[in-house]
Design an enzyme around this catalytic site. Sequence first.
Site, PDB file in Angstrom:
ATOM      1  N   THR A  58      -7.044  11.461   1.462  1.00  0.00           N
ATOM      2  CA  THR A  58      -7.269  12.906   0.210  1.00  0.00           C
ATOM      3  C   THR A  58      -6.090  12.911  -0.668  1.00  0.00           C
ATOM      4  OG1 THR A  58      -6.191  14.350   1.969  1.00  0.00           O
ATOM      5  CG2 THR A  58      -8.892  13.847   2.054  1.00  0.00           C
TER       6      THR A  58
ATOM      7  N   ASN B  86       0.305  10.810   6.481  1.00  0.00           N
ATOM      8  CA  ASN B  86      -0.942  10.465   7.226  1.00  0.00           C
ATOM      9  C   ASN B  86      -1.809  11.613   7.246  1.00  0.00           C
ATOM     10  OD1 ASN B  86      -0.699   7.585   8.448  1.00  0.00           O
ATOM     11  ND2 ASN B  86       1.386   8.226   8.489  1.00  0.00           N
TER      12      ASN B  86
ATOM     13  N   THR C 219       0.715  -1.270   0.144  1.00  0.00           N
ATOM     14  CA  THR C 219      -0.028   0.085  -0.096  1.00  0.00           C
ATOM     15  C   THR C 219       0.978   1.284   0.040  1.00  0.00           C
ATOM     16  OG1 THR C 219      -0.337  -0.167   2.298  1.00  0.00           O
ATOM     17  CG2 THR C 219      -1.763  -1.084   1.235  1.00  0.00           C
TER      18      THR C 219
ATOM     19  N   THR D 166       0.002  -3.415  11.315  1.00  0.00           N
ATOM     20  CA  THR D 166      -0.727  -3.107  10.088  1.00  0.00           C
ATOM     21  C   THR D 166      -0.072  -3.695   8.972  1.00  0.00           C
ATOM     22  OG1 THR D 166      -2.096  -1.935   8.606  1.00  0.00           O
ATOM     23  CG2 THR D 166      -0.113  -0.814   9.176  1.00  0.00           C
TER      24      THR D 166
ATOM     25  N   GLU E  89       6.752   4.582   7.294  1.00  0.00           N
ATOM     26  CA  GLU E  89       6.220   5.830   6.722  1.00  0.00           C
ATOM     27  C   GLU E  89       7.155   7.003   6.874  1.00  0.00           C
ATOM     28  OE1 GLU E  89       1.518   4.828   6.118  1.00  0.00           O
ATOM     29  OE2 GLU E  89       2.151   5.894   7.383  1.00  0.00           O
TER      30      GLU E  89
END
Length: 405
Positions: free
Chosen positions: A405, A400, A153, A190, A275
Amino acid sequence: MYTVLEKGGVCSPKGFTASGICAGIKASGNADMALLKSEKAARCFAVFTTNKVKAAPVLYDKAALEHAHFASAVVVNSGNANACTGEQGLRDAERMAALTEEALKLTPKSVLVCSTGVIGHLMPMDKIEAGIPKLVEKLRADASEEFGRAILTTDLALKSHAVEIQTEKGVVTIGGACKGSGMIHPNMATMLAFITTDLALPIDFFAEFRADIADSFNAITVDGDTSTNDTCILLANGMSGIKYEDLTLTEQGEFRAALMLVMKELAKDIVRDGEGATKLIELCIEKAESHEEALRMARFIGTSNLAKCAMFGEDPNWGRILSSAGSSGCNMVAEHTDLFFGDVQVLSNGRPVQLNEEQTNALHAVVRQREYKVTLVLNIGHASASAFTCDLSYDYVKINAEYTT
């Protein structure tokens, strides 16, 4: 002895094929569906998220494995988590499994389902239904990379490993792939992780598998958040013709060590690819009262935003490490504690070490490295454990803040 395979992955053990395609689930157009298949039904061990909010695929897989501990395939999608989607989500997960079973001519409840991505959106079943026949058509024994890329992802890097173990009865292979970059924290992160082996494993090996997870996928943290979809699956199809119980005790130990290597390297890859991360830090707790206490303390320090910010700033702020350790709820005596950044000792018996210029330069050289170790020696017992974390950078907030969006 075991040998690490270059470019190895889930297809490295005998009898496993895989595929990965672009089904149009992701707006980016990147690969977003994957399939892993065993030539024969494989002994299946699985561990799932402890989050109270569980995604539909997790609920489906847990139910499927309640009465049968075997699976022949796993179908995976990325870009949509199928979480918080109610009864429709459960029907969609079941439909994904049934369509894959039909396409592969397998018996019901022999295919597991995994999903990862944005929470709260219903599955685009038209794309899923169109993608499954393509996945089956593209199954290959050399598609570890295609599978590994299709499950990603926000990940930036492929996470795939494999090892071979030479035994008296022949070669045994372990392969694996995973995804994970954010919302990473025990228990579990995750992440989706898939481990394959061509060794036949007994059902009581599950206890070993869970213990390995504790020191690999449950010993990492990026941001202290657990997900709704976390799943780790081990498939053992026995296609090597060798059974675990037929190995010598030494060979059994080598297999367990190799399995831990694959799982720990995959877990570390998740933290490396955290991330916005620029650092991978091993937090090692030594001479603790118990392994469980050491692991709990290491995990706790790894979630400290203050410590992680210092790591990003390349600041060897030992006070933040010590303070976090003292807040962990684990037993320690500050006056007995030593602390090291790499090989440079900064704390002795709870007091700062006065460093000379050479030692100070060495300390700053450690924290400028991409990867380094911080060791906290408690001196109250004989147990040790490590956890892995990354720094907290500006980019983590940006990624994040704009995730949906």
